[in-house]
Design a protein around this motif. Structure first.
Motif, PDB file in Angstrom:
ATOM      1  N   ASN A 137       0.818  -1.203   0.000  1.00 51.98           N
ATOM      2  CA  ASN A 137       0.000   0.000   0.000  1.00 51.98           C
ATOM      3  C   ASN A 137       0.857   1.261   0.000  1.00 51.98           C
ATOM      4  OD1 ASN A 137      -3.047  -0.409   0.151  1.00 51.98           O
ATOM      5  ND2 ASN A 137      -2.332  -1.947   1.600  1.00 51.98           N
TER       6      ASN A 137
ATOM      7  N   THR B 292      -5.539   6.470   7.098  1.00 53.45           N
ATOM      8  CA  THR B 292      -6.063   5.175   7.508  1.00 53.45           C
ATOM      9  C   THR B 292      -6.872   5.337   8.787  1.00 53.45           C
ATOM     10  OG1 THR B 292      -5.513   2.829   7.712  1.00 53.45           O
ATOM     11  CG2 THR B 292      -4.071   4.390   8.865  1.00 53.45           C
TER      12      THR B 292
ATOM     13  N   VAL C 165      -5.966   3.783   3.067  1.00 56.48           N
ATOM     14  CA  VAL C 165      -5.757   2.393   3.494  1.00 56.48           C
ATOM     15  C   VAL C 165      -6.867   2.057   4.479  1.00 56.48           C
ATOM     16  CG1 VAL C 165      -4.191   0.771   4.621  1.00 56.48           C
ATOM     17  CG2 VAL C 165      -3.268   2.612   3.195  1.00 56.48           C
TER      18      VAL C 165
END
Length: 300
Positions: A56, A67, A150
Motif C-alpha cells: 500500500n 487510515t 488504506v
C-alpha cells in the motif's frame, strides 16, 4: 516511491525466520510445532503490518496516507512509523470524538510523535466510513482529499497480494499454517500462497462470524477468484477484540517460560491457545507439522 525505494528504506528481514518450538504438549499427540517469526521482520512494522502496509505504501507513490483505527490500534502505530521512516505524511482517523479533548493515550501519543495527524470522529460516522459519501466527507474534514486511503486493519486487495508471500515462504514446510485473524487479509493472502496439499487455519479474535464472507471477497478482489484451502476456528476469541482472561494470560506466561519469545496477548496468545486446544482434542492427525505465524509482539 517505488517498491525498491521502500524496501531499501525499511530494510525488512525476509523471509522471516522459521524455528521449531519443541513442546511436549504437542509432541504427546504426534504434532510438531513451528513458529513463523513474522514479529522479526521489522522493529516497527511488525509481522503482518509489514506485509499488508508495504504494497500500500508503494501504491501511495509519495502521496499522504489516510487510515483508520481505534484508540489502541497497532495498525495506526505501524502506519505512523512507516510515515516517519519513509518521509510520508500520514493521517489517522480515530474512532471516538470524545477522545479529542483528552490527553493522548500512549498508543496515540506514539502516533503523534511519529508525525501522524490525528482526526477524531464520532462512532456513528466511523461505522459508516466505508460508504463512499461518508468517506468523502471524512477526507474533506481531515483536509486529506488527495490522500491514498488504506482501510482499517490494512486489509485490501494490495495487502492480500502482499500476504501471499507469507504462504510462499512456507511452501513445503508445514501441513497446516495457522494465523490469528482480525480483518482477514493475512489469512486470505496466506491461503493463496500455500502449495496444494497445505491448509491455512485462521483463529479470529473478534466475535461475529462475518470473516468467511470477508475473506472470500478479499480473495476475489485480489486475485479475481477464491484460492487455497482454508478454514476458521472461531471459538478462541475470549470474549471479543481486546478481551482477555486470567486463563489466557496464564497460558501466555507459561508459553513464554517454555519458549522464550514474549507473547502478544490480543492476537498471538489466542492463536497459540487455540492450537494447543485443537491439538489436545485430536483435530490434527499424528505426524502433522503445524506452523503458527507470530504476527506481532507486545508494544512497549
Amino acid at each position: 516511491m517505488t517498491s525498491s525505494d521502500a524496501s531499501a528504506a525499511l530494510r525488512p528481514r525476509l523471509p522471516s525466520p522459521l524455528s521449531e518450538a519443541a513442546d511436549a504438549r504437542f509432541a504427546a499427540h504426534g504434532v510438531r510445532l513451528l513458529l513463523k517469526r513474522d514479529d522479526l521482520i521489522h522493529p516497527e512494522l511488525i509481522g503482518n503490518k509489514w506485509r499488508k502496509l508495504a504494497p500500500n505504501l508503494d501504491a501511495a507513490a509519495g502521496r499522504p496516507v489516510v487510515t483508520f483505527g481505534g484508540a489502541y490500534s497497532n495498525h495506526l502505530r505501524a502506519t505512523a512509523a512507516a510515515g516517519r521512516l519513509l518521509g510520508l505524511d500520514t493521517v489517522g482517523v480515530v474512532r471516538g470524538d470524545e477522545l479529542a479533548g483528552r490527553p493522548l493515550n500512549p498508543s496515540l501519543a506514539r502516533c503523534a510523535a511519529d508525525g501522524m495527524r490525528l482526526h477524531f470522529v464520532d462512532r456513528t460516522t466511523y461505522r459508516r466510513k466505508d460508504d463512499p459519501g461518508t468517506l468523502a466527507e471524512l477526507l474533506r474534514a481531515a483536509h486529506a482529499e488527495e490522500a491514498y486511503v488504506v482501510p482499517e486493519g490494512g486489509s485490501n486487495a494490495a495487502a492480500v497480494r502482499g500476504c501471499a508471500a507469507l504462504g510462499e515462504e512456507l511452501r513445503g514446510r508445514a501441513d497446516v499454517v495457522a494465523v490469528a485473524c482480525g480483518t482477514g487479509g493475512t489469512l486470505a493472502g496466506l491461503a493463496a500462497g500455500l502449495a496444494p496439499g497445505q491448509r491455512a487455519l485462521g483463529v479470529p479474535v473478534l466475535k461475529g462470524g462475518f470473516l468467511r464472507d470477508d475473506i472470500r471477497s478479499l480473495q476475489r478482489r485480489a486475485f479475481g477468484e477464491e484460492r487455497g484451502d482454508w478454514s476458521l476456528a472461531d471459538r478462541f476469541h475470549f470474549g471479543g477484540y481486546a478481551r482477555t482472561t486470567p486463563e489466557l494470560h496464564a497460558f501466555a506466561e507459561d508459553f513464554e517460560d517454555r519458549h522464550g519469545p514474549a507473547v502478544e496477548r490480543l492476537y498471538v496468545a489466542k492463536l497459540l491457545y487455540g492450537l494447543l486446544t485443537l491439538t489436545e482434542e485430536g483435530a490434527f492427525p499424528r505426524g502433522t507439522t503445524l506452523a503458527a505465524v507470530i504476527t506481532g509482539r507486545p508494544f512497549a
